[in-house]
Design an enzyme around this catalytic site. Structure first.
Site, PDB file in Angstrom:
ATOM      1  N   GLU A  62       0.882  -1.484  -0.130  1.00 16.23           N
ATOM      2  CA  GLU A  62      -0.202   0.029   0.145  1.00 16.23           C
ATOM      3  C   GLU A  62       0.980   1.215   0.020  1.00 16.23           C
ATOM      4  OE1 GLU A  62      -3.794  -2.243   2.391  1.00 16.23           O
ATOM      5  OE2 GLU A  62      -2.427  -1.051   3.100  1.00 16.23           O
TER       6      GLU A  62
ATOM      7  N   GLU B 168      -6.868  -9.944  -3.667  1.00 11.95           N
ATOM      8  CA  GLU B 168      -7.281 -10.066  -2.533  1.00 11.95           C
ATOM      9  C   GLU B 168      -8.604  -9.462  -2.868  1.00 11.95           C
ATOM     10  OE1 GLU B 168      -5.993  -7.109   0.439  1.00 11.95           O
ATOM     11  OE2 GLU B 168      -3.431  -7.795   0.113  1.00 11.95           O
TER      12      GLU B 168
END
Length: 584
Positions: free
Chosen positions: A353, A458
């Protein structure tokens, strides 16, 4: 496909245009939208339903939101574009007033996807500019966004879905005090059936190939009427799920997981806080055991993750470290985890991230992430190094991870000295609430221009009455996009409940979303399991990509058995023949 589309009431002309739609939009993207250009390229779909999208007829069809002036300017090359004069000074005087572009009133259709493209520039610096579509009920839907700049044009590509008919508006807006310049706007409608038909066509083209199998006798002569049995050993499209440590001690969980998935991500077990919760007390027993189980079933594993850029994910002992202590701790962690699993994982999520968080950049400087990628690549030269991020596909209004900023960050990593040879990948987490399918496709199109491996890493959808429907939309979009190389769901099973999406109950009986997953896995493996060769000894087989075993028998063999042939079907398979020699 042509017959199916004609049944939808589409003319032959529209069918021809429709079949060329994605080829046109992808080619356009690959040549233009990743770059900031001096002059924009022509609008897609000739503008679609937008009137005067190139502003060659002044502001005909366009209006302004406020009682301020707007006009049309020209570049040195003669290209015309719209400018709202004084928007920057107005928004600067009142921080609550955003900068807005000209707008156009449009008519929206029921149950229709809209693909959007536009070229944007701002008067000074750079600014995050959003595209909005106002729907008949007054809702302002974010249809895309881009980091626009002064001095050159950036392409915004996006979309939205209309569920009810009526009047609407399209416009562009920024919270920054800038004038927004707009050019070459296009908004193209596609009925749901049209969209789904194209997606099915794209999936067939991207994930299947027609192969020609020829059976010959020992003398080389073709053998007619030979029976070919086709067995798919392993799907060529990686599709997986998140794995948790509970699988080590639960045979039912092990059976449920390993009978479905060919790739896995460990939910938390390989993360830094799982392997070194206490400083200098490393413990890899759990991820080691999970990896051993995955290897037993030939399930490939993604390394998740080396570091996480979120300050809230750091252990208590990490936060007070001074700069030298932090560097030493990071070097130890990086060398420890990457060396341990080098050659055993297919990917690394390197600095998780990167776009939403900057813990390591804040401590080590703006090149922290590129340096970490370099060091991981030096240890593990085979794994693909992913930049894993959320909301790039899910939320067009989130200013941090929009495709233009994702591309800029990836180019920073690529451009760092010594990183030219790194194997990099695009990781898109894909945590959805209500999917904006046209925007999802546009974001994949834009990111595909990086020409790097791209995975949905994900995938999940929040609970609700449409969870199964929305998950199917997301998975089918990912599977059909030719630049997506694999998908993993974030549906890790826990006895006390899952993150947002469970596929199975605690007895490992499928829930509705689990049934959907099984349906798609079976569908994507569907193929003819037996065929008979013709007079030329050949048979053509339309097969999903993957590894196969072919068994060929012939009446002339008698009790001698049959010939076997291993075969891999991929995108290049249709260019070659597979010959099987039968000893008679």
């Amino acid at each position: 496909m042509r017959v199916f589309m004609q049944k939808l009431g589409l003319s032959l002309l529209w069918i021809s245009l429709f079949q060329g739609w994605v080829a046109q939009s992808l080619e356009y993207d690959y040549t233009a939208s990743i770059e900031c250009l001096r002059d924009p390229l022509k609008p897609l779909y000739n503008g679609g339903i937008i009137q005067n999208g190139e502003f060659n007829s002044g502001l005909m069809g366009w209006s302004t939101h406020r009682d301020i002036k707007a006009g049309v300017s020209s570049s040195p090359s003669g290209n015309k574009f719209a400018v709202v004069e004084g928007a920057a000074s107005l928004s600067g005087a009142d921080a609550a007033v955003p900068s807005r572009s000209v707008y156009q009133r449009i008519r929206l259709q029921r149950d229709t996807h809209y693909s959007l493209s536009a070229w944007l520039q701002v008067s000074a610096g750079s600014a995050h500019v959003k595209a909005f579509v106002r729907t008949p009920n007054g809702e302002r839907v974010v249809a895309g966004s881009v980091a626009a700049q002064s001095g050159c044009w950036s392409m915004l590509k996006g979309g939205m879905t209309a569920y009810s008919p009526g009047p609407g508006e399209i416009f562009f807006e920024s919270d920054a005090p800038v004038d927004i310049w707009v050019d070459n706007v296009a908004l193209q409608p596609f009925m749901f059936d049209e969209w789904d038909a194209h997606r099915q066509q794209s999936a067939g083209k991207a994930r299947r190939s027609t192969v020609r199998v020829v059976a010959r006798g020992a003398d080389g002569a073709p053998m007619a009427n030979a029976t070919v049995i086709i067995e798919l050993l392993r799907s060529g499209f990686p599709f997986g799920n998140t794995m948790t440590k509970e699988i080590i001690d639960l045979p039912a969980y092990e059976k449920w997981f390993t009978s479905r998935f060919t790739v896995a991500t460990f939910e938390n077990e390989m993360k830094w806080y799982s392997t070194e919760w206490t400083q200098n007390n490393e413990d890899y027993r759990v991820p080691d055991a999970m990896l051993k189980l995955a290897q037993k079933y030939n399930i490939k594993v993604r390394g998740h993750n080396v570091f996480w850029n979120d300050q809230n994910s750091q252990m208590k002992w990490v936060k007070p470290l001074n700069l030298n202590q932090l560097k030493a701790a990071m070097q130890k962690r990086l060398k420890s985890v990457v060396t341990r699993y080098a050659g055993k994982v297919i990917h690394w999520d390197v600095v998780n991230e990167n776009l939403h968080f900057n813990y390591f950049e804040g401590k080590l400087g703006p090149n922290a992430s590129p340096m970490i990628y370099q060091q991981v690549g030096q240890i593990d030269r085979n794994a693909i190094l992913f930049m894993n991020e959320f909301n790039t596909l899910e939320q067009p209004g989130d200013p941090n991870p929009v495709p233009s900023k994702y591309i800029a960050k990836m180019k920073q990593i690529q451009g760092y000295a010594g990183n030219g040879g790194l194997k990099l990948g695009v990781g898109l987490e894909s945590h959805f609430s209500t999917p904006n399918i046209p925007y999802m496709r546009s974001a994949l199109d834009t990111l595909a221009q990086l020409k790097l491996p791209m995975w949905l890493t994900e995938v999940d959808v929040v609970k609700g009455p449409n969870q199964v429907k929305y998950l199917e939309q997301v998975l089918r979009e990912g599977y059909a996009h030719p630049s997506v190389n694999g998908m993993i769901m974030w549906a890790a099973w826990h006895a006390k409940g899952c993150y947002v999406m469970c596929l199975t109950d605690n007895n490992f009986k499928n829930l509705p979303v689990g049934n959907l997953v099984d349906k798609l896995i079976a569908e994507w493996k569907t193929h003819k399991t037996a065929a008979t060769t013709g007079a030329d000894g050949a048979v053509e087989l339309d097969l999903p990509h993957g590894d196969y075993n072919l068994t060929v028998s012939h009446p002339s063999l008698g009790t001698k058995g049959a010939a076997s042939h291993a075969m891999t079907v991929d995108a290049a398979s249709s260019a070659s023949e597979h010959h099987i020699v039968i000893e008679v």
